[in-house]
Write a protein that holds these residues in place. Structure first.
Motif, mmCIF file in Angstrom:
data_model
loop_
_atom_site.group_PDB
_atom_site.id
_atom_site.type_symbol
_atom_site.label_atom_id
_atom_site.label_comp_id
_atom_site.label_asym_id
_atom_site.label_seq_id
_atom_site.Cartn_x
_atom_site.Cartn_y
_atom_site.Cartn_z
ATOM 1 N N TYR A 339 0.852 -1.197 0.000
ATOM 2 C CA TYR A 339 0.000 0.000 0.000
ATOM 3 C C TYR A 339 0.883 1.241 0.000
ATOM 4 C CZ TYR A 339 -4.075 -2.878 0.945
ATOM 5 O OH TYR A 339 -5.076 -3.790 0.838
ATOM 6 N N LYS A 343 6.305 -0.926 3.217
ATOM 7 C CA LYS A 343 5.873 -2.175 3.851
ATOM 8 C C LYS A 343 5.205 -3.104 2.827
ATOM 9 C CE LYS A 343 2.763 -3.768 7.382
ATOM 10 N NZ LYS A 343 1.359 -3.514 7.598
ATOM 11 N N SER A 365 -4.872 -13.377 10.665
ATOM 12 C CA SER A 365 -5.381 -12.034 10.381
ATOM 13 C C SER A 365 -4.217 -11.114 9.977
ATOM 14 C CB SER A 365 -6.055 -11.505 11.656
ATOM 15 O OG SER A 365 -6.463 -10.210 11.429
ATOM 16 N N GLY A 366 -4.422 -10.345 8.903
ATOM 17 C CA GLY A 366 -3.395 -9.387 8.464
ATOM 18 C C GLY A 366 -2.372 -9.982 7.507
ATOM 19 N N CYS A 367 -2.560 -11.260 7.082
ATOM 20 C CA CYS A 367 -1.548 -11.874 6.209
ATOM 21 C C CYS A 367 -1.710 -11.438 4.746
ATOM 22 C CB CYS A 367 -1.589 -13.394 6.313
ATOM 23 S SG CYS A 367 -3.089 -14.083 5.622
ATOM 24 N N GLY A 368 -2.813 -10.768 4.413
ATOM 25 C CA GLY A 368 -2.953 -10.222 3.056
ATOM 26 C C GLY A 368 -4.040 -10.866 2.216
ATOM 27 N N LYS A 369 -4.976 -11.604 2.827
ATOM 28 C CA LYS A 369 -6.021 -12.302 2.051
ATOM 29 C C LYS A 369 -6.930 -11.294 1.323
ATOM 30 C CE LYS A 369 -7.617 -14.280 5.829
ATOM 31 N NZ LYS A 369 -6.680 -13.761 6.833
ATOM 32 N N THR A 370 -7.486 -10.341 2.090
ATOM 33 C CA THR A 370 -8.395 -9.365 1.469
ATOM 34 C C THR A 370 -7.655 -8.531 0.431
ATOM 35 O OG1 THR A 370 -9.651 -9.291 3.501
ATOM 36 C CG2 THR A 370 -10.008 -7.478 1.989
ATOM 37 N N THR A 371 -6.409 -8.196 0.735
ATOM 38 C CA THR A 371 -5.612 -7.413 -0.219
ATOM 39 C C THR A 371 -5.507 -8.165 -1.547
ATOM 40 O OG1 THR A 371 -4.347 -6.491 1.603
ATOM 41 C CG2 THR A 371 -3.346 -6.362 -0.573
HETATM 42 N N1 LIG Z 1 -5.970 0.483 2.683
HETATM 43 C C1 LIG Z 1 -4.866 0.082 3.327
HETATM 44 N N2 LIG Z 1 -3.814 0.917 3.451
HETATM 45 C C2 LIG Z 1 -2.686 0.531 4.085
HETATM 46 N N3 LIG Z 1 -2.510 -0.693 4.631
HETATM 47 C C3 LIG Z 1 -3.520 -1.569 4.548
HETATM 48 C C4 LIG Z 1 -4.758 -1.227 3.900
HETATM 49 N N4 LIG Z 1 -5.582 -2.309 3.968
HETATM 50 C C5 LIG Z 1 -4.888 -3.271 4.631
HETATM 51 N N5 LIG Z 1 -3.666 -2.842 4.982
HETATM 52 C C6 LIG Z 1 -2.616 -3.604 5.667
HETATM 53 O O1 LIG Z 1 -2.271 -4.708 4.823
HETATM 54 C C7 LIG Z 1 -2.079 -5.882 5.593
HETATM 55 C C8 LIG Z 1 -2.975 -7.005 5.071
HETATM 56 O O2 LIG Z 1 -4.338 -6.640 5.298
HETATM 57 P P1 LIG Z 1 -5.539 -7.545 4.792
HETATM 58 O O3 LIG Z 1 -6.801 -6.822 5.100
HETATM 59 O O4 LIG Z 1 -5.286 -7.927 3.398
HETATM 60 O O5 LIG Z 1 -5.369 -8.820 5.738
HETATM 61 P P2 LIG Z 1 -6.354 -10.046 5.929
HETATM 62 O O6 LIG Z 1 -5.500 -11.250 5.859
HETATM 63 O O7 LIG Z 1 -7.490 -9.975 4.983
HETATM 64 O O8 LIG Z 1 -6.851 -9.779 7.417
HETATM 65 P P3 LIG Z 1 -8.240 -10.230 8.118
HETATM 66 O O9 LIG Z 1 -8.272 -11.705 8.105
HETATM 67 O O10 LIG Z 1 -8.093 -9.689 9.512
HETATM 68 O O11 LIG Z 1 -9.351 -9.583 7.349
HETATM 69 C C9 LIG Z 1 -2.361 -5.500 7.029
HETATM 70 O O12 LIG Z 1 -1.108 -5.283 7.659
HETATM 71 C C10 LIG Z 1 -3.152 -4.217 6.947
HETATM 72 O O13 LIG Z 1 -2.843 -3.384 8.033
#
Ligand SMILES: Nc1ncnc2c1ncn2[C@@H]1O[C@H](COP(=O)(O)OP(=O)(O)OP(=O)(O)O)[C@@H](O)[C@H]1O
Length: 572
Positions: A339, A343, A365-371
């Protein structure tokens, strides 16, 4: 000239045309307003120098001046106001179109209150300047050289006496422009922060009341308002000093013309007619400068609004070609994304999802799945690597081609302030009412029957009249209606109770048939039958396989399973 106007005032092509037209009429109005002074000169000529003119000359001259003035003023009014209001609408439409083409990253890097401010307040500021300040300033910038040349031809000494102080008066305003701009920008930033603070206060009313923060929030809002009032006062005060300084120099124009003119008349260099003519011209120029000074200040004031509008205009848009995919096999290769540059969130991610199969993404949680889902849906553009559908990199595909083939159900459902029927129809705009209702049935939206007006019930801003689970089911109904070959599901069961989840699971199994599906679910049990499970850890693929393969080979997968089981047994 056109490019200069477009850049300087954030105008559209049509707006530039309108401003030039209005500017030309303003110039002609400036010219015609000199005519009464000329009439006065004729009279002085007759009274003092005994050059007798026919009465008809005065009458004709006055009549023609009046008629031309009336016609020009109405043209000026028409072109200034009509063109500007059309321009404001065009500009808003242009910005709205541009926003719809931008990458999502633009929205995550910019404040939404700021964007709303740009569309509404900044365009309004440009609209006001466009209807008053810009055409008048353009007209005056054409008029001043013309009158200067005419006066120089008459007597260059008298011309310099009248014009130089006026130029110095202008110079003062221009010199102070950068300072004034910085002050206005500061004030704007405060205004934006205030509107953000008020928005936050309204959105977080529940939390503020629950945590007894009312007094604290109130005093911090007051402090903000006082601070912005201070900044506003400072910017206005400094602007007032500039205007005053410049006005004082403007007065020198008249004084120099009178004193210098009397001296030149005594030396016999000019006649009394010249003296009176130049004094009248100096008075008229002074009057024009005074009347237009606030317009010049307004042009400096809109500078920050123009910069923000130009920034939106120049932002990168999602581009690509219209493509018909030959298959819906998905391939992700060496994908990297962050992002912000410091990082990395996804690191060298590679895996494939064959057409018609289900792939689940799991991980802490936070490993990047939604990203990763966001990148597949091209809500953000990745830094390197590729995501291909049927062998075509999605970076080369237009947004329309991609979204035609993609249904997305996100954790956070966004609903529009319209009826349930129209909210579901967003899935496919040309769907008839029956198709919409069938999709709702498939998504288990039985709660609609209990709403006061069924499918026609208005659901309030962002569906506030519905529960989390109901909103989620509307979003699933949209996916049923769209029936796209690629389906992305992000934690769709997060707001559903067990009963609804089971019901939806059954209908989803129908929807998912023969589709390329990528799903995130924290309920590990629900994804056990997926053809492929990708285990993400700190942004990279730690393991990939079926449930039974991962049970044997991936310790991270085993730990995730254990954690979900422990969570299921947790008792409050
Ligand atoms: N819009 C954004 N801007 C900056 N950093 C972000 C943004 N969205 C997510 N992140 C960061 O990117 C990393 C991955 O986030 P993501 O939401 O993809 O994780 P996740 O695996 O889907 O988490 P969860 O299971 O809790 O939903 C996290 O460290 C989060 O803080």
């Amino acid at each position: 000239m056109k490019q200069f106007l477009k850049r300087s005032f954030a105008l559209t092509d049509r707006g530039v045309h309108g401003a030039l037209k209005a500017g030309m009429f303003s110039f002609l109005v400036f010219v015609i307003t000199m005519f009464p002074a000329m009439l006065l000169l004729l009279l002085v000529d007759q009274l003092l120098l005994q050059h007798v003119h026919d009465t008809l000359t005065y009458v004709l001259f006055s009549l023609i001046t009046l008629i031309v003035m009336e016609v020009l003023l109405s043209f000026e009014y028409e072109s200034q106001y009509n063109e500007t209001y059309k321009e404001a609408a065009n500009l808003r439409i242009e910005i709205a179109q541009k926003l719809s083409q931008l990458e999502m990253s633009y929205f995550s890097k910019h404040d939404l209150a700021d964007l709303a401010q740009s569309i509404m307040a900044d365009v309004a500021a440009i609209e006001h300047a466009g209807s008053h300040a810009i055409p008048t300033a353009l007209g005056f910038c054409l008029f001043l050289p013309l009158i200067t040349i005419l006066m120089l031809i008459g007597n260059w000494k008298m011309a310099l006496l009248a014009i130089v102080p006026t130029l110095v008066s202008f110079g003062l305003i221009v010199l102070g422009k950068n300072y004034a701009r910085a002050q206005f920008n500061k004030h704007y930033v405060r205004l934006r922060e205030n509107s953000q603070a008020f928005q936050e206060r309204i959105e977080m009313s529940k939390e503020i009341t629950a945590f007894n923060l009312t007094e604290h929030v109130k005093s911090s809002l007051y402090a903000r308002l006082e601070d912005s009032q201070r900044v506003h006062w400072k910017s206005e005060r400094n602007a007032a000093f500039l205007i005053m300084g410049s006005e004082i120099f403007g007065h020198f124009s008249l004084a120099f013309t009178i004193v210098g003119g009397i001296f030149l008349m005594q030396t016999g260099e000019i006649s009394i007619l010249y003296l009176i003519g130049y004094v009248l011209a100096a008075m008229k120029i002074k009057e024009m400068v005074d009347a237009n000074m606030e317009f010049f200040m307004e042009i400096f004031y809109i500078n920050s609004a123009v910069e923000r509008i130009n920034e939106i205009r120049n932002a990168k848009v999602l581009s690509g070609l219209d493509v018909s995919f030959s298959s819906f096999d998905m391939s992700i290769e060496h994908l990297n994304f962050s992002y912000d540059t410091n990082k990395p969130v996804l690191k060298d991610v590679s895996f494939t999802v064959p057409q018609g199969s289900v792939c689940a993404l799991v991980g802490e949680s936070g490993c990047g799945k939604t990203t990763l889902l966001h990148l597949i849906a091209r809500l953000y553009d990745f830094d390197s690597g590729s995501i291909s559908i049927g062998g075509v990199n999605i970076k080369d595909v237009s947004a329309e081609s991609l979204y035609r083939n993609l249904s997305i159900v996100f954790q956070d459902v966004v609903l529009f302030n319209t009826s349930v029927l129209e909210n579901i129809r967003i899935g496919r705009e040309d769907a008839d009412d029956e198709e919409v209702k069938r999709a709702a049935r498939l998504a288990q939206c039985d709660f609609i029957d209990n709403l006061p007006e069924g499918f026609d019930t208005l659901i309030g801003e962002n569906g506030r009249q519905l529960s989390g689970g109901e909103r989620q089911r509307i979003s699933i109904a949209r996916a049923f209606l769209k029936n796209a070959p690629i389906l992305i599901l992000d934690e769709i069961a997060s707001s559903l109770d067990v009963d609804n989840e089971r019901k939806i699971q059954e209908s989803l199994n129908d929807l998912m048939k023969n589709k390329t599906v990528i799903i995130i679910s924290h309920r590990m049990k629900s994804i056990q039958n997926a053809a492929r499970i990708v285990v993400l850890k700190e942004g990279h693929v730690e393991a990939c396989g079926t449930h039974s393969e991962l049970l044997r080979s991936s310790s991270s997968y085993q730990k995730l399973l254990e954690k979900t089981q422990a969570a299921d047994e947790f008792v409050y």
